[in-house]
Design an enzyme around this catalytic site. Structure first.
Site, PDB file in Angstrom:
ATOM      1  N   ASP A  90       4.037   0.748  11.902  1.00 43.47           N
ATOM      2  CA  ASP A  90       2.859   0.098  11.319  1.00 43.47           C
ATOM      3  C   ASP A  90       2.712  -1.365  11.742  1.00 43.47           C
ATOM      4  OD1 ASP A  90       2.183   2.441  10.106  1.00 43.47           O
ATOM      5  OD2 ASP A  90       2.731   1.834   8.077  1.00 43.47           O
TER       6      ASP A  90
ATOM      7  N   LEU B 118       7.192  19.619   7.127  1.00 45.11           N
ATOM      8  CA  LEU B 118       8.479  19.302   6.482  1.00 45.11           C
ATOM      9  C   LEU B 118       8.334  19.279   4.957  1.00 45.11           C
ATOM     10  CD1 LEU B 118       9.653  16.466   8.899  1.00 45.11           C
ATOM     11  CD2 LEU B 118      10.461  18.833   8.821  1.00 45.11           C
TER      12      LEU B 118
ATOM     13  N   ARG C 135      -4.787  10.649   4.237  1.00 44.62           N
ATOM     14  CA  ARG C 135      -3.707  11.602   4.390  1.00 44.62           C
ATOM     15  C   ARG C 135      -2.684  11.527   3.259  1.00 44.62           C
ATOM     16  NH1 ARG C 135      -0.190  14.397   7.905  1.00 44.62           N
ATOM     17  NH2 ARG C 135       1.870  13.789   7.235  1.00 44.62           N
TER      18      ARG C 135
ATOM     19  N   LYS D 267       0.835  -1.204   0.000  1.00 47.64           N
ATOM     20  CA  LYS D 267       0.000   0.000   0.000  1.00 47.64           C
ATOM     21  C   LYS D 267       0.867   1.250   0.000  1.00 47.64           C
ATOM     22  CE  LYS D 267      -1.902   1.719   3.983  1.00 47.64           C
ATOM     23  NZ  LYS D 267      -1.621   3.156   4.072  1.00 47.64           N
ATOM     24  N   ASN D 268       1.846   1.280   0.915  1.00 46.60           N
ATOM     25  CA  ASN D 268       2.616   2.512   1.088  1.00 46.60           C
ATOM     26  C   ASN D 268       3.632   2.757  -0.016  1.00 46.60           C
ATOM     27  OD1 ASN D 268       1.154   3.004   3.333  1.00 46.60           O
ATOM     28  ND2 ASN D 268       2.792   2.556   4.808  1.00 46.60           N
TER      29      ASN D 268
ATOM     30  N   ARG E 278      -0.725  14.848  12.461  1.00 44.65           N
ATOM     31  CA  ARG E 278       0.254  14.511  11.430  1.00 44.65           C
ATOM     32  C   ARG E 278       0.466  15.703  10.509  1.00 44.65           C
ATOM     33  NH1 ARG E 278      -1.541   8.566   9.426  1.00 44.65           N
ATOM     34  NH2 ARG E 278       0.455   8.572   8.391  1.00 44.65           N
ATOM     35  N   PRO E 279       1.282  16.669  10.934  1.00 43.23           N
ATOM     36  CA  PRO E 279       1.477  17.860  10.115  1.00 43.23           C
ATOM     37  C   PRO E 279       2.258  17.559   8.839  1.00 43.23           C
ATOM     38  CG  PRO E 279       2.964  17.872  12.000  1.00 43.23           C
ATOM     39  CD  PRO E 279       2.100  16.667  12.152  1.00 43.23           C
TER      40      PRO E 279
ATOM     41  N   ARG F 203      -8.768  -0.483   4.144  1.00 45.00           N
ATOM     42  CA  ARG F 203      -7.843   0.498   3.568  1.00 45.00           C
ATOM     43  C   ARG F 203      -6.521  -0.161   3.199  1.00 45.00           C
ATOM     44  NH1 ARG F 203      -6.285   4.644   7.419  1.00 45.00           N
ATOM     45  NH2 ARG F 203      -4.904   4.975   5.658  1.00 45.00           N
TER      46      ARG F 203
ATOM     47  N   CYS G  84      -5.537  12.533  12.595  1.00 45.07           N
ATOM     48  CA  CYS G  84      -6.234  11.268  12.482  1.00 45.07           C
ATOM     49  C   CYS G  84      -6.098  10.574  13.817  1.00 45.07           C
ATOM     50  CB  CYS G  84      -5.690  10.417  11.344  1.00 45.07           C
ATOM     51  SG  CYS G  84      -4.037   9.859  11.646  1.00 45.07           S
TER      52      CYS G  84
END
Ligand code: UD1
Length: 430
Positions: A314, A135, A102, A30-31, A131-132, A406, A126
């Site tokens: 994760d 950066l 996100r 997924k990532n 989770r800004p 997801r 979330c």
């Protein structure tokens, strides 16, 4: 309560206590899939072809987002996807998809680089902590972008991004990816230091390379990208999903079964194998497959989540579920996200003994979990509860499966193929 997204049932019932046995194949990651899909936005009038794209809700969300921007997406059998990108795309990421996921923020870099402007509603927090994307934005500003945030929307503008030396204050996965994509069409060379070293970053580098971008990742945690004026059609294969693969291996360990996961790159989850060994699990590693075998009760251990090659955040909930049955007291420190222990209370309902002290879970191992009605609080929390259900006595019902879809392709079918007794339940609409 209604069904999960796309009609997927929102609850799974599990009859626990069956040692799992058999072989499953790891899905595409997924990532890795999400950023490499976003990378297609660098193309103009060209095509990106990806293989091994997993069939997941987050992937469907990214497809919807890309389609809303003007990309044509064709799905072919066996996980092949083709992204045809027109000369012009919309520079505005639609709020509906960004709110859902996100990782939608990954379109910011490529949209800005290709068209000189981009608008992205801020993804917001979330359930695993704030989770800004500071950066991501700081790096883009260093490359010459003007950024304004008005009414919760990031507006970025840059007639021509310029290659720069950028140092990331933290090796953020998303910031590394966004900046790598922006740098692909920047003028001159970009060097990003202290980049994330997750294998998904190498997959993105391979995709950019296949599109004609000279890119080199150095072992020292640094990437060099020579910007080009245009990229060309490319193709690449999505790497295997190390988190999904490890989830099935832990299912084998927890149920005292023999489970093989194929199509994996064991080097991508060396930290997890090291911890399994430390806990006394038995397993064998081949070039592209790992098998776990029945073993004595696991020993407690300490671990801390960290950026790759450290232990992945994760996998933290699934590992805590596993350690909830180990002998002795385990300590698991979460150092990547702020609030990733919401699920511990759900595991405690099932008989686990987990106390949260700040960023650390103190897990006193118990002999047996028992089934209960629990709720997934996020994607990996859902996986942890399913693992607990597989080994618990009696029936467990995991609600809010919407989170699990997801990231886990056909998890019910895969578990059934290993002998688990799991059913999906479509709840009555109230
Ligand atoms: C990615 C993964 C996610 C994984 C995480 C860490 C995807 C789609 N998601 O998320 O599953 O849990 O890596 O391995 O690949 N941070 C900032 N400012 C920023 C960016 C990040 O403070 O601009 C903080 C985050 O709040 C978080 C930490 O850095 O606490 C890690 O975030 P990051 O590595 O960026 O994770 P994601 O890319 O969001």
């Amino acid at each position: 309560m209604s069904d999960g997204m796309n009609g997927m049932p929102n609850m799974m019932s599990i009859e626990g206590g069956i040692p799992l046995a058999g072989t499953v194949r790891a899905q595409g990651a997924k990532n890795a899939a999400l950023p490499v899909m976003a990378a297609c936005l660098l193309l103009k009038g060209q095509t990106l072809t990806l293989d091994n794209v997993p069939d997941l809700q987050d992937v469907r969300t990214m497809v919807e987002l890309l389609e809303a921007l003007g990309v044509t997406v064709e799905k072919e059998p066996q996980g092949r996807m083709r992204f045809s990108v027109p000369e012009e795309v919309s520079p505005e990421a639609p709020e509906a998809q960004v709110r859902k996921m996100r990782a939608s923020s990954l379109v910011l870099g490529p949209l800005l680089a290709r068209g000189g402007q981009a608008a992205l509603p801020l993804p917001g927090g979330c359930s695993i902590g704030s989770r800004p994307i500071d950066l991501h934005l700081k790096g883009l500003v260093q490359m010459g972008a003007k950024i304004e945030i008005r009414s919760g929307v990031v507006y970025a503008q840059a007639d021509q991004l310029r290659g720069r030396r950028i140092y990331l204050d933290f090796p953020s996965v998303g910031a590394t990816e966004n900046l790598m994509m922006a740098a692909a069409l920047a003028h001159g060379e970009t060097i990003i230091e202290n980049i994330a070293r997750e294998p998904e970053i190498d997959n993105l580098a391979a995709v950019l390379g296949s599109m004609g971008v000279p890119i080199e990742i150095e072992g020292t945690g640094c990437v060099r990208i020579k910007g080009v004026s245009e990229v060309h059609s490319g193709n690449e294969r999505v790497i295997p999903d190390r988190i999904e693969a490890c989830t099935y291996l832990l299912a084998g360990v927890m149920t005292g079964g023999q489970v093989t996961v194929t199509d994996v790159v064991p080097a991508h989850f060396g930290s997890m194998l090291a911890k399994l060994e430390e806990a006394g699990a038995r397993f064998s590693v081949r070039r592209d497959a790992v098998t776990v075998f029945p073993a004595e009760r696991l020993q407690s251990l300490s671990l801390k989540t960290m950026p790759f090659p450290g232990f992945p955040t994760d996998l933290q909930p699934q590992m805590v579920a596993t350690l909830s049955l180990a002998s002795g007291v385990s300590m698991v420190e979460e150092s990547v996200f702020q609030a990733r222990f919401l699920y511990a209370e759900e595991l405690n309902r099932m008989g686990a003994n987990i106390r949260i002290k700040g960023n650390t879970a103190v897990i006193s191992g118990v002999r047996q979990l028992h089934g209960d009605d629990v709720k997934a609080t996020d994607l990996r929390a859902g996986a942890a509860l399913i693992l607990a259900g597989l080994t618990a006595s009696g029936q467990t019902r995991v609600g809010e499966m919407i989170h699990v879809w997801r990231g886990y392709e056909a998890i019910d079918e895969k578990l059934r193929s290993l002998g688990a007794r799991v059913e999906l339940i479509t709840e009555e609409t109230k």
